[in-house]
Design a protein around this motif. Structure first.
Motif, PDB file in Angstrom:
ATOM      1  N   ASN A 365       0.812  -1.215   0.000  1.00  0.00           N
ATOM      2  CA  ASN A 365       0.000   0.000   0.000  1.00  0.00           C
ATOM      3  C   ASN A 365       0.843   1.261   0.000  1.00  0.00           C
ATOM      4  O   ASN A 365       0.424   2.279   0.515  1.00  0.00           O
ATOM      5  CB  ASN A 365      -0.923  -0.003   1.220  1.00  0.00           C
ATOM      6  N   CYS A 366       2.042   1.194  -0.541  1.00  0.00           N
ATOM      7  CA  CYS A 366       2.928   2.353  -0.517  1.00  0.00           C
ATOM      8  C   CYS A 366       3.401   2.625  -1.936  1.00  0.00           C
ATOM      9  O   CYS A 366       3.696   1.704  -2.691  1.00  0.00           O
ATOM     10  CB  CYS A 366       4.120   2.065   0.399  1.00  0.00           C
ATOM     11  N   GLN A 367       3.445   3.894  -2.316  1.00  0.00           N
ATOM     12  CA  GLN A 367       3.954   4.239  -3.644  1.00  0.00           C
ATOM     13  C   GLN A 367       4.762   5.541  -3.565  1.00  0.00           C
ATOM     14  O   GLN A 367       4.720   6.374  -4.460  1.00  0.00           O
ATOM     15  CB  GLN A 367       2.821   4.346  -4.671  1.00  0.00           C
ATOM     16  N   PRO A 379       7.302   5.471 -13.124  1.00  0.00           N
ATOM     17  CA  PRO A 379       6.038   6.054 -13.597  1.00  0.00           C
ATOM     18  C   PRO A 379       5.032   6.212 -12.471  1.00  0.00           C
ATOM     19  O   PRO A 379       4.960   5.390 -11.558  1.00  0.00           O
ATOM     20  CB  PRO A 379       5.556   5.046 -14.642  1.00  0.00           C
ATOM     21  N   LEU A 380       4.292   7.291 -12.544  1.00  0.00           N
ATOM     22  CA  LEU A 380       3.281   7.575 -11.528  1.00  0.00           C
ATOM     23  C   LEU A 380       2.020   6.804 -11.873  1.00  0.00           C
ATOM     24  O   LEU A 380       1.424   6.996 -12.929  1.00  0.00           O
ATOM     25  CB  LEU A 380       3.004   9.077 -11.469  1.00  0.00           C
ATOM     26  N   GLN A 381       1.633   5.892 -10.975  1.00  0.00           N
ATOM     27  CA  GLN A 381       0.440   5.090 -11.207  1.00  0.00           C
ATOM     28  C   GLN A 381      -0.550   5.355 -10.089  1.00  0.00           C
ATOM     29  O   GLN A 381      -0.206   5.946  -9.069  1.00  0.00           O
ATOM     30  CB  GLN A 381       0.817   3.595 -11.181  1.00  0.00           C
ATOM     31  N   THR A 382      -1.770   4.893 -10.275  1.00  0.00           N
ATOM     32  CA  THR A 382      -2.674   4.878  -9.137  1.00  0.00           C
ATOM     33  C   THR A 382      -2.268   3.703  -8.261  1.00  0.00           C
ATOM     34  O   THR A 382      -1.549   2.804  -8.693  1.00  0.00           O
ATOM     35  CB  THR A 382      -4.130   4.703  -9.578  1.00  0.00           C
ATOM     36  N   LYS A 386      -0.508   0.176  -9.295  1.00  0.00           N
ATOM     37  CA  LYS A 386       0.779  -0.234  -8.718  1.00  0.00           C
ATOM     38  C   LYS A 386       0.669  -1.621  -8.093  1.00  0.00           C
ATOM     39  O   LYS A 386       1.597  -2.421  -8.165  1.00  0.00           O
ATOM     40  CB  LYS A 386       1.210   0.808  -7.679  1.00  0.00           C
ATOM     41  N   GLN A 387      -0.488  -1.907  -7.502  1.00  0.00           N
ATOM     42  CA  GLN A 387      -0.652  -3.202  -6.851  1.00  0.00           C
ATOM     43  C   GLN A 387      -0.762  -4.346  -7.859  1.00  0.00           C
ATOM     44  O   GLN A 387      -0.722  -5.511  -7.471  1.00  0.00           O
ATOM     45  CB  GLN A 387      -1.901  -3.179  -5.957  1.00  0.00           C
TER      46      GLN A 387
END
Lengths: 475, 297
Positions: A365-367, A379-382, A386-387
Motif C-alpha cells: 500500500n505504498c507508492q 512512472p506515476l500510477q494509481t 501499482k498493486q
C-alpha cells in the motif's frame, strides 16, 4: 544606482525563501505521508529540454522561467538556485580561507580566461545531445540533482560537496562559471537583448573584479551578460556608482568593441560540445548494442530489480534515460529497500536505484517512490495499478525451503503475501516423518499473480533465503 | 437475635446458595466470557468488558497498562487486517477511567511500522485517547530483554518487549482472522507481536511456540474484535468480500476461552486447533467449561 541596495536585500531574501522551499520539500519527502515532488527538478528548463515532458502543467512554469530569463537576465543562479545559495552560504567560512590559499592567485588568471568562453557551454551542448540517448550526462552535472544527493548524505553527494569546497576555495562561484550546464543555458539566453547590467561610468579602480561570477570587466567597460547573475553586490563597492541596470543599448559604446572572434569562439565551443556529445552517443550506442543487442527494442538485459512500475509500464532503456539519479527515491523509501547501483552493472545502470529485499519487501500500500520521482522515471500510477504491476517474480528453491528439504511446516511466505488471492499457494501431502504421520504444506508460486514485491523474501526464515525474487524478463 | 430471625437468615442463605447452583448466570456479577453483539462498537466494547467484571477489576489505580492490538499488516482499516481503531480507543479510554497512570499501545508489525500504524488508524485513535504509541523499529537487547519460560516445551527462552515486562496489566486486543498455518489468529496468536525474536522461525513449531509465549506472558484481559471477521486468505486479507460481518465483541480474562469462543464464530472446533488445545493442556486457560454470557444491544 541608488536602489541597488534594495535589490540586493530582495535578492538575498529570495535566496533564503527558495532555499527554504527546497529544504521544506526535502524534509517533507522524508515522511511517507507527506511526500512532495521536488519543484526545482520538475520545472527545470534543462530537464525539460532533454526529456521533453510535454504536459501543460510543466509548460507554463517553464515558459515563465524562459521568458523571465530573456527579459531579466541570468537571475536563476543568483536568486533561486539552491546550490548557488549553498555556495554563497559556504562563503562565510571559505572567504577567510581563500585569502590564505596560495593557489587562488594562479587559478584566478586561469578562470578569467574561461569567463568569456566557459567550458560549461561545451558541457551544455554535450548534455543536451546525449540526453536523447542513454545514459544522460545530465545526471553528473545538474546542480539540482547534486543538491539532493548532498542532502541525502550519500557518499557521492559528499564527495561532490568536497569538490565544491575545493572549487570555492579558489574562487566563490567557480562551479557556476565554468561547469554548470544549467547556468550556461540561462547564460546563453541572457546574451539576447533585454534588461541587463552595464557599466556607465568607470574610474578604473578595479574594485568590481571582486564579482563572484567575474562578470564585471572594468577594463573593457562591459558586463558579461552570460555570467552576470544579478546579485547587485556592487553597491558600496563602485565609488562612482557607474553600474546601470536597464535596457541594453545596441550601440557599441563600450571600449574596446566586443570582438567578433570571441563570438565565434563562443559559438564554436557550444558546437564542439554538441559534436562531442553526439560522438559519445554514437560510440556508446555501438558499444552497448554489440554487448546486449539493439537498445531501441527496450529489451536491455539486467538482473537488477527496479522500483515499482518501471518493469511493468516503462522499459529499462527508458528508465535509464529518464532517471536523473537524484537519489530522491532512495532517501524517501520508508522501508529503505531502494539502493544505489554501483559499478559492475554497466554504465547505463551506474547510480540508478535498484531494489533489494533482504530486510523488507516493497509495501503493498505504498507508492512513495512513484510520488517523489521528479522526472517520472518511476512512472506515476494509481495505487490500484501499482498493486497489479510486476516488479519481478518470486521463485522457491526446493533445496533450501524447510518444507521440501527438512519436512518442517513453515508457510511464512504464504502468510505474508499481500496479494489478496495469495500469489504463494500451497498443497497438502501426508508424509511419514520419524515414524509419525504429518501433514506437510508445500508452498508454490503462482506466476500470474506474483507481483514480485519481495515481502516473502524478506521474511523467509531459511538461510540462505529459500524464496527469492528475480527480475521477470518480458522480452 | 431470636430463633425466628436465625432461621430466616439460615434459610435465606441456603436459598441463595441453592439459587446460585440452579441459576448460575442470573446472579453472577462477572462471567468468564462476555459476548456482545451490536453495531455500536464503542458500546459493545464497554458492555463486553462490564460482563467480565468491568475494567476496574483488571486495571487498578496507578497501573501501567500495555494495550496490544493487532497492527501486523499495512492495510486500510476496512480490510480488517488490523484491530478496529474504535475498539482500541475505547479500551484506552476505559483504562484511563480506571485511573491507569500510563497506557502504551504498540505492536511489532510485519510491514513497516510507520506505514502500518498510520494506515490502520490505530495511531491516531490511541493518541486521541491519550495513550503513548511506541514504534518498534529495532529489536535490540535493551528494548527486548530475554526471559525464560518455565514449563515450556519448545520455546524455553525468548525475548519480550521491556514495556510489557515492566507493565502491570497487559490487555490483548486481537482481531479475529483466518490464518493459513495457525488456522486462526486471535488472542493467543496475537502475543507473537510482543517478542523480539525472529518470528519466522517460530512457524516451524507454530502451535507449540504460540502456547509457550502465552505461558510466559499472561494477557490479563482479552478483548477480541470479531466485528468483521476475515474468513479467507488471511492474515493479510485484502478484499472486502473475504469478510463476514458479525458485529461481535468478545471479552474474557482467559485468553484460551476467548479464543475458543472466537473459533466457534468461524465454525471451527477449538479443540482441534493446535495452540488452543495446547493452551488447555499447559494450563493457560479453559477450553471448555467456562461460563459465557451473550448480550445483544
Amino acid at each position: 544606482m541608488h536602489n541597488a541596495r534594495v535589490l540586493k536585500i530582495i535578492r538575498i531574501s529570495m535566496q533564503i525563501a527558495f532555499f527554504g522551499l527546497f529544504l521544506w520539500v526535502f524534509l517533507r519527502s522524508l515522511n511517507p505521508f507527506m511526500s512532495t515532488e521536488n519543484p526545482f527538478l520538475k520545472y527545470d528548463l534543462l530537464v525539460f529540454l532533454t526529456h521533453l515532458n510535454l504536459r501543460w502543467q510543466y509548460l507554463l512554469p517553464i515558459a515563465g522561467i524562459l521568458v523571465l530569463t530573456v527579459i531579466l537576465g541570468r537571475f536563476f543562479c543568483g536568486w533561486v538556485c539552491p546550490l548557488g545559495s549553498v555556495i554563497d552560504l559556504m562563503d562565510f567560512i571559505l572567504k577567510p580561507l581563500r585569502k590564505i590559499n596560495p593557489w587562488a592567485k594562479y587559478l584566478l588568471s586561469f578562470e578569467l580566461k574561461l569567463v568569456h568562453t566557459p567550458p560549461a557551454w561545451f558541457l551544455l551542448g554535450a548534455v543536451v545531445v546525449t540526453a536523447f540517448f542513454t545514459p544522460p550526462l545530465l545526471q553528473y552535472l545538474h546542480p539540482n540533482v547534486w543538491i539532493i544527493r548532498i542532502f541525502s548524505l550519500s557518499s557521492l553527494g559528499l564527495v561532490f560537496l568536497g569538490l565544491l569546497v575545493l572549487m570555492s576555495l579558489h574562487s566563490r562561484r567557480f562551479w557556476c562559471i565554468t561547469i554548470c550546464p544549467l547556468g550556461a543555458l540561462y547564460g546563453l539566453l541572457a546574451t539576447l537583448p533585454g534588461l541587463r547590467l552595464s557599466i556607465n561610468e568607470c574610474s578604473a579602480c578595479g574594485r568590481c573584479s571582486s564579482c563572484p561570477m567575474k562578470a564585471a570587466q572594468y577594463r573593457e567597460r562591459k558586463v558579461l551578460h552570460h555570467q552576470c547573475t544579478l546579485c547587485f553586490d556592487f553597491e558600496g563597492r563602485c565609488p562612482v556608482k557607474g553600474f546601470r541596470y536597464g535596457q541594453t543599448k545596441q550601440t557599441t559604446d563600450t571600449i574596446p568593441n566586443p570582438s567578433r572572434r570571441r563570438f565565434l569562439q563562443q559559438g564554436g565551443i557550444l558546437a564542439g560540445g554538441i559534436a562531442a556529445g553526439a560522438l559519445f552517443t554514437v560510440i556508446d550506442t555501438r558499444l552497448t548494442s554489440s554487448l546486449v543487442g539493439h537498445r531501441s527494442e527496450g529489451s536491455v538485459q539486467t538482473r537488477l530489480i527496479r522500483p515499482p512500475g518501471v518493469t511493468g509500464v516503462s522499459t529499462e532503456s527508458k528508465f535509464a534515460e529518464r532517471c536523473l539519479r537524484c537519489f530522491q527515491c532512495v532517501r524517501s523509501c520508508p522501508n529503505e529497500i531502494i539502493k544505489i547501483t554501483g559499478t559492475g552493472f554497466g554504465f547505463d545502470s551506474l547510480f540508478t536505484p535498484n531494489v533489494e529485499f533482504d530486510q523488507y519487501g516493497c509495501d503493498y500500500n505504498c507508492q512513495v517512490c512513484q510520488l517523489v520521482c521528479p522526472n517520472y522515471a518511476i512512472p506515476l500510477q494509481t495505487l490500484q495499478e501499482k498493486q497489479h504491476t510486476k516488479m519481478g517474480l518470486a521463485r522457491i528453491h526446493n533445496g533450501l525451503c524447510v518444507v521440501y528439504a527438512n519436512d518442517t511446516n513453515c508457510l511464512v511466505c504464504e502468510e505474508v503475501c499481500p496479494v489478496p488471492e495469495k500469489a504463494v499457494k500451497y498443497y497438502e501431502r501426508t508424509k511419514v516423518v520419524d515414524g509419525e504421520e504429518v501433514v506437510l504444506r508445500y508452498p508454490y508460486v503462482e506466476p500470474h499473480l506474483c507481483i514480485g514485491c519481495g515481502i516473502c523474501q524478506a521474511l523467509c526464515p531459511a538461510f540462505p533465503k529459500a524464496i527469492v525474487v528475480h527480475r521477470a524478463h518480458t522480452a | 437475635m431470636n430463633r425466628r430471625e436465625f432461621l430466616k437468615a439460615t434459610l435465606a442463605t441456603g436459598f441463595y446458595f441453592a439459587a446460585c447452583r440452579i441459576f448460575p448466570d442470573a446472579l453472577r456479577d462477572a462471567y468468564d466470557v462476555g459476548i456482545v453483539k451490536g453495531t455500536n462498537y464503542e458500546k459493545s466494547t464497554v458492555e463486553a468488558i462490564d460482563l467480565v467484571g468491568g475494567i476496574r477489576k483488571y486495571v487498578k489505580p496507578g497501573d501501567i497498562v500495555v494495550v496490544k492490538p493487532n497492527i501486523g499488516f499495512n492495510a486500510p482499516p476496512e480490510l480488517k487486517a488490523t484491530t478496529d481503531p474504535v475498539v482500541v480507543r475505547t479500551v484506552v479510554h476505559l483504562c484511563f477511567q480506571a485511573l491507569a497512570s500510563k497506557v502504551y499501545v504498540f505492536d511489532r508489525p510485519v510491514n513497516n511500522p510507520k506505514l502500518t500504524y498510520v494506515n490502520s488508524g490505530i495511531e491516531e485513535a490511541a493518541q486521541s485517547a491519550g495513550a503513548k504509541v511506541l514504534y518498534v523499529n529495532d529489536v535490540s537487547k535493551k528494548l527486548y530483554p530475554g526471559i525464560r519460560i518455565g514449563g515450556a516445551h519448545w520455546l524455553k527462552e525468548t525475548t519480550v518487549n521491556r514495556y510489557i515486562l515492566e507493565s502491570d496489566v497487559l490487555i490483548n486486543l486481537p482481531v479475529a482472522k483466518n490464518h493459513s498455518s495457525a488456522e486462526l489468529t486471535v488472542g493467543m496468536k496475537n502475543l507473537m507481536g510482543i517478542t523480539g525474536d525472529q518470528r519466522s522461525k517460530w512457524h516451524w513449531e507454530l502451535h507449540e511456540a504460540i502456547s509457550d509465549i502465552n505461558l510466559g506472558v499472561k494477557s490479563h484481559l482479552t478483548v477480541i474484535d470479531a466485528t468483521n471477521i476475515m474468513v479467507k486468505n488471511g492474515p493479510t486479507g485484502g478484499r472486502p468480500d473475504y469478510l463476514k460481518r458479525l458485529d461481535t465483541i468478545i471479552a474474557s480474562h482467559d485468553v484460551v476461552s476467548a479464543d475458543a469462543v472466537a473459533a466457534g464464530l468461524f465454525g471451527k472446533d477449538p479443540a482441534r486447533i493446535g495452540y488452543i488445545a495446547l493452551g488447555q493442556q499447559k494450563g493457560i486457560g479453559k477450553l471448555e467449561g467456562f461460563i459465557s454470557k451473550s448480550v445483544q444491544i
